[in-house]
Design an enzyme around this catalytic site. Structure first.
Site, PDB file in Angstrom:
ATOM      1  CG  MET A  13       2.721  -2.401   1.704  1.00  0.00           C
ATOM      2  SD  MET A  13       2.619  -1.725   3.377  1.00  0.00           S
ATOM      3  CE  MET A  13       0.841  -1.658   3.554  1.00  0.00           C
ATOM      4  N   PRO A  14       2.219  -6.051   0.752  1.00  0.00           N
ATOM      5  CG  PRO A  14       2.511  -8.184   1.623  1.00  0.00           C
ATOM      6  CD  PRO A  14       3.130  -6.827   1.619  1.00  0.00           C
ATOM      7  CB  ALA A  15      -3.555  -4.843   0.087  1.00  0.00           C
ATOM      8  CG  LEU A  16      -5.259  -9.499   4.182  1.00  0.00           C
ATOM      9  CD1 LEU A  16      -6.190  -8.608   4.990  1.00  0.00           C
ATOM     10  CD2 LEU A  16      -6.059 -10.637   3.541  1.00  0.00           C
ATOM     11  N   GLY A  17      -2.428  -7.787   5.710  1.00  0.00           N
ATOM     12  CA  GLY A  17      -1.386  -8.272   6.606  1.00  0.00           C
ATOM     13  C   GLY A  17      -1.978  -8.955   7.823  1.00  0.00           C
ATOM     14  N   GLY A  19      -1.988  -8.924  12.143  1.00  0.00           N
ATOM     15  CA  GLY A  19      -1.665  -8.154  13.341  1.00  0.00           C
ATOM     16  C   GLY A  19      -1.497  -9.039  14.569  1.00  0.00           C
ATOM     17  CG  ASP A  44       0.984  -3.822  12.583  1.00  0.00           C
ATOM     18  OD1 ASP A  44       1.696  -2.882  12.205  1.00  0.00           O
ATOM     19  OD2 ASP A  44       0.275  -3.765  13.609  1.00  0.00           O
ATOM     20  CE1 TYR A  49       0.400  -3.090  19.670  1.00  0.00           C
ATOM     21  CE2 TYR A  49       0.824  -4.503  17.792  1.00  0.00           C
ATOM     22  CZ  TYR A  49       0.227  -3.385  18.332  1.00  0.00           C
ATOM     23  OH  TYR A  49      -0.556  -2.592  17.527  1.00  0.00           O
ATOM     24  CE  LYS A  74       1.359  -0.511  14.774  1.00  0.00           C
ATOM     25  NZ  LYS A  74       1.291  -1.880  15.328  1.00  0.00           N
ATOM     26  CG  HIS A 107       2.144   2.400  18.759  1.00  0.00           C
ATOM     27  ND1 HIS A 107       2.521   1.199  19.271  1.00  0.00           N
ATOM     28  CD2 HIS A 107       0.809   2.297  18.532  1.00  0.00           C
ATOM     29  CE1 HIS A 107       1.473   0.401  19.359  1.00  0.00           C
ATOM     30  NE2 HIS A 107       0.415   1.045  18.912  1.00  0.00           N
TER      31      HIS A 107
HETATM   32  P1  NDP Z   1      -9.403  -6.983  14.508  1.00  0.00           P
HETATM   33  O1  NDP Z   1     -10.434  -6.228  13.768  1.00  0.00           O
HETATM   34  O2  NDP Z   1      -8.297  -7.620  13.763  1.00  0.00           O
HETATM   35  O3  NDP Z   1     -10.159  -8.084  15.368  1.00  0.00           O
HETATM   36  C1  NDP Z   1      -9.481  -8.989  16.175  1.00  0.00           C
HETATM   37  C2  NDP Z   1     -10.477  -9.579  17.147  1.00  0.00           C
HETATM   38  O4  NDP Z   1     -11.511 -10.281  16.457  1.00  0.00           O
HETATM   39  C3  NDP Z   1      -9.857 -10.559  18.091  1.00  0.00           C
HETATM   40  O5  NDP Z   1     -10.577 -10.515  19.303  1.00  0.00           O
HETATM   41  C4  NDP Z   1     -10.085 -11.901  17.375  1.00  0.00           C
HETATM   42  O6  NDP Z   1     -10.160 -12.931  18.334  1.00  0.00           O
HETATM   43  C5  NDP Z   1     -11.407 -11.691  16.690  1.00  0.00           C
HETATM   44  N1  NDP Z   1     -11.497 -12.323  15.374  1.00  0.00           N
HETATM   45  C6  NDP Z   1     -10.492 -12.467  14.462  1.00  0.00           C
HETATM   46  N2  NDP Z   1     -10.954 -13.048  13.341  1.00  0.00           N
HETATM   47  C7  NDP Z   1     -12.278 -13.273  13.540  1.00  0.00           C
HETATM   48  C8  NDP Z   1     -13.280 -13.860  12.742  1.00  0.00           C
HETATM   49  N3  NDP Z   1     -13.005 -14.304  11.531  1.00  0.00           N
HETATM   50  N4  NDP Z   1     -14.541 -13.937  13.254  1.00  0.00           N
HETATM   51  C9  NDP Z   1     -14.804 -13.468  14.494  1.00  0.00           C
HETATM   52  N5  NDP Z   1     -13.890 -12.906  15.303  1.00  0.00           N
HETATM   53  C10 NDP Z   1     -12.633 -12.806  14.820  1.00  0.00           C
HETATM   54  O7  NDP Z   1      -8.880  -5.997  15.634  1.00  0.00           O
HETATM   55  P2  NDP Z   1      -7.488  -5.715  16.382  1.00  0.00           P
HETATM   56  O8  NDP Z   1      -7.807  -4.661  17.351  1.00  0.00           O
HETATM   57  O9  NDP Z   1      -6.839  -6.952  16.827  1.00  0.00           O
HETATM   58  O10 NDP Z   1      -6.591  -5.027  15.258  1.00  0.00           O
HETATM   59  C11 NDP Z   1      -5.809  -5.752  14.332  1.00  0.00           C
HETATM   60  C12 NDP Z   1      -4.379  -5.302  14.385  1.00  0.00           C
HETATM   61  O11 NDP Z   1      -4.280  -3.886  14.217  1.00  0.00           O
HETATM   62  C13 NDP Z   1      -3.682  -5.539  15.721  1.00  0.00           C
HETATM   63  O12 NDP Z   1      -3.335  -6.888  15.935  1.00  0.00           O
HETATM   64  C14 NDP Z   1      -2.507  -4.616  15.604  1.00  0.00           C
HETATM   65  O13 NDP Z   1      -1.523  -5.199  14.759  1.00  0.00           O
HETATM   66  C15 NDP Z   1      -3.160  -3.402  14.951  1.00  0.00           C
HETATM   67  N6  NDP Z   1      -3.603  -2.392  15.946  1.00  0.00           N
HETATM   68  C16 NDP Z   1      -2.939  -1.194  15.977  1.00  0.00           C
HETATM   69  C17 NDP Z   1      -3.303  -0.196  16.851  1.00  0.00           C
HETATM   70  C18 NDP Z   1      -2.575   1.095  16.839  1.00  0.00           C
HETATM   71  O14 NDP Z   1      -2.777   1.922  17.734  1.00  0.00           O
HETATM   72  N7  NDP Z   1      -1.725   1.353  15.871  1.00  0.00           N
HETATM   73  C19 NDP Z   1      -4.414  -0.379  17.809  1.00  0.00           C
HETATM   74  C20 NDP Z   1      -5.070  -1.657  17.690  1.00  0.00           C
HETATM   75  C21 NDP Z   1      -4.685  -2.620  16.768  1.00  0.00           C
HETATM   76  P3  NDP Z   1      -9.252 -14.297  18.201  1.00  0.00           P
HETATM   77  O15 NDP Z   1      -7.820 -13.865  18.246  1.00  0.00           O
HETATM   78  O16 NDP Z   1      -9.681 -15.071  19.412  1.00  0.00           O
HETATM   79  O17 NDP Z   1      -9.657 -14.923  16.895  1.00  0.00           O
END
Ligand code: NDP
Length: 292
Positions: A13-17, A19, A44, A49, A74, A107
């Site tokens: 799978m790709p390392a970078l996905g 969310g 993901d 969600y 999940k 999850h």
């Molecule tokens: P991230 O570390 O991906 O950060 C996302 C946040 O940062 C959003 O508020 C986004 O806002 C902002 N952001 C994104 N890119 C940038 C950037 N380049 N510069 C500044 N701000 C930025 O955190 P998440 O908590 O969203 O986690 C990512 C993914 O992990 C989730 O979408 C989900 O798929 C998964 N996840 C899984 C959990 C679990 O329990 N298994 C719990 C939490 C997350 P904006 O959208 O406005 O750019």
């Protein structure tokens, strides 16, 4: 550093996905479409969600062959137990509009009702044996809970998706995962939860990360994502903004030094920003996952 990772069952799978937690359904198809356009090939999502349907729509509309996109979702705790989890798969696959899910995770562990957690995992094993999912795994499983799962089941999870960012890297979890050949996948990989979670200090504003970013002509987000990839983790950054979706994928043209990686490691605070996995109970977190 490889941009693809081989899981413990030989699936790659790709390392970078990408969310989509907290991405509203109305914005999901557009942001996933943008992600696929700029090159992400792992998405993901999760039943909880509420946007699996829109993820599936975007994958179909992309024109990419289904085999080119690695879809990960999940099951939520309300669907734990063997039969319930099998039905949970049908709900997710139905909303995604796919026959096969590439990676299906539990999850959260339901530590207060672990029999249901085991039942759900056994359903994942059945789905794997039947070819309905290509790989199975868990999320938010701390080492001792992982051991309890391993003792009661047959298939070692391929992935454990947990909170990992420069302020909270859970090295104990990463070590336990590695000891079993389980890939650690970082959620909140850029520490998004340190901003939207209400902490008073955000990874995006950290001076050390900022300094390293300036050194490479990159952004703090790109440096954090590179830190994961060079340390062998998968990461699934989220954004709804096209310019950030693009920038967060632009991490394959620079290399952090060992010293820089160590400086980022040293930002560890020992404080999680997400919920303590032990606090997840049906009483407080049950939610109805609609049928497909
Ligand atoms: P991230 O570390 O991906 O950060 C996302 C946040 O940062 C959003 O508020 C986004 O806002 C902002 N952001 C994104 N890119 C940038 C950037 N380049 N510069 C500044 N701000 C930025 O955190 P998440 O908590 O969203 O986690 C990512 C993914 O992990 C989730 O979408 C989900 O798929 C998964 N996840 C899984 C959990 C679990 O329990 N298994 C719990 C939490 C997350 P904006 O959208 O406005 O750019």
């Amino acid at each position: 550093m490889n941009d693809r990772i081989t899981l413990n069952n030989d699936i790659t799978m790709p390392a970078l996905g990408f969310g989509v937690f907290q991405t509203p359904p109305a914005e999901t198809a557009a942001s996933v479409a943008e992600a696929l356009r700029v090159g992400y090939r792992l998405i993901d999502t999760a039943a909880a969600y509420g946007n699996e349907r829109e993820v599936g729509e975007a994958v179909r509309a992309s024109g990419l062959d289904r085999s080119e996109v690695f879809i990960e979702t999940k099951l939520w705790i309300s669907d734990y137990g063997y039969e319930e989890a099998l039905n949970g798969f049908d709900k997710s696959a139905g909303k995604l509009g796919v026959d096969t899910i590439d990676l299906l995770l539990l999850h959260q562990p339901l530590t207060s009702d672990f029999d249901k957690t085991i039942g759900a995992y056994k359903a994942l094993e059945t789905l794997l044996a039947d070819g309905r999912v290509r790989s199975i795994g868990v999320s938010n499983f701390m080492p001792e809970v992982l051991e309890r799962l391993l003792a009661a089941t047959d298939v070692v999870p391929a992935v454990n998706q947990v909170e990992v960012h420069p302020f909270f890297s859970q090295s104990d979890v990463q070590k336990a995962d590695a000891g079993h050949g389980i890939l650690t996948q970082a959620w909140s990989p850029m520490g998004g939860i340190t901003s939207y979670g209400g902490s008073d200090r955000s990874t995006f504003d950290d001076p050390v990360i900022g300094e390293i970013a300036a050194q490479h002509g990159k952004t703090p987000a790109q440096v954090m994502l590179r830190w994961h990839l060079q340390q062998g983790r998968s990461a699934i950054p989220k954004s709804v903004r096209p310019e950030r979706i693009t920038a967060n994928f632009d991490v394959f043209d620079f290399e952090l030094t060992e010293e820089e990686l160590a400086r980022i490691d040293a930002l560890e605070t020992g404080v999680r920003s997400g919920p303590d996995p032990d606090s997840i109970t049906l009483a407080s977190f049950a939610r109805d996952i609609p049928e497909a």
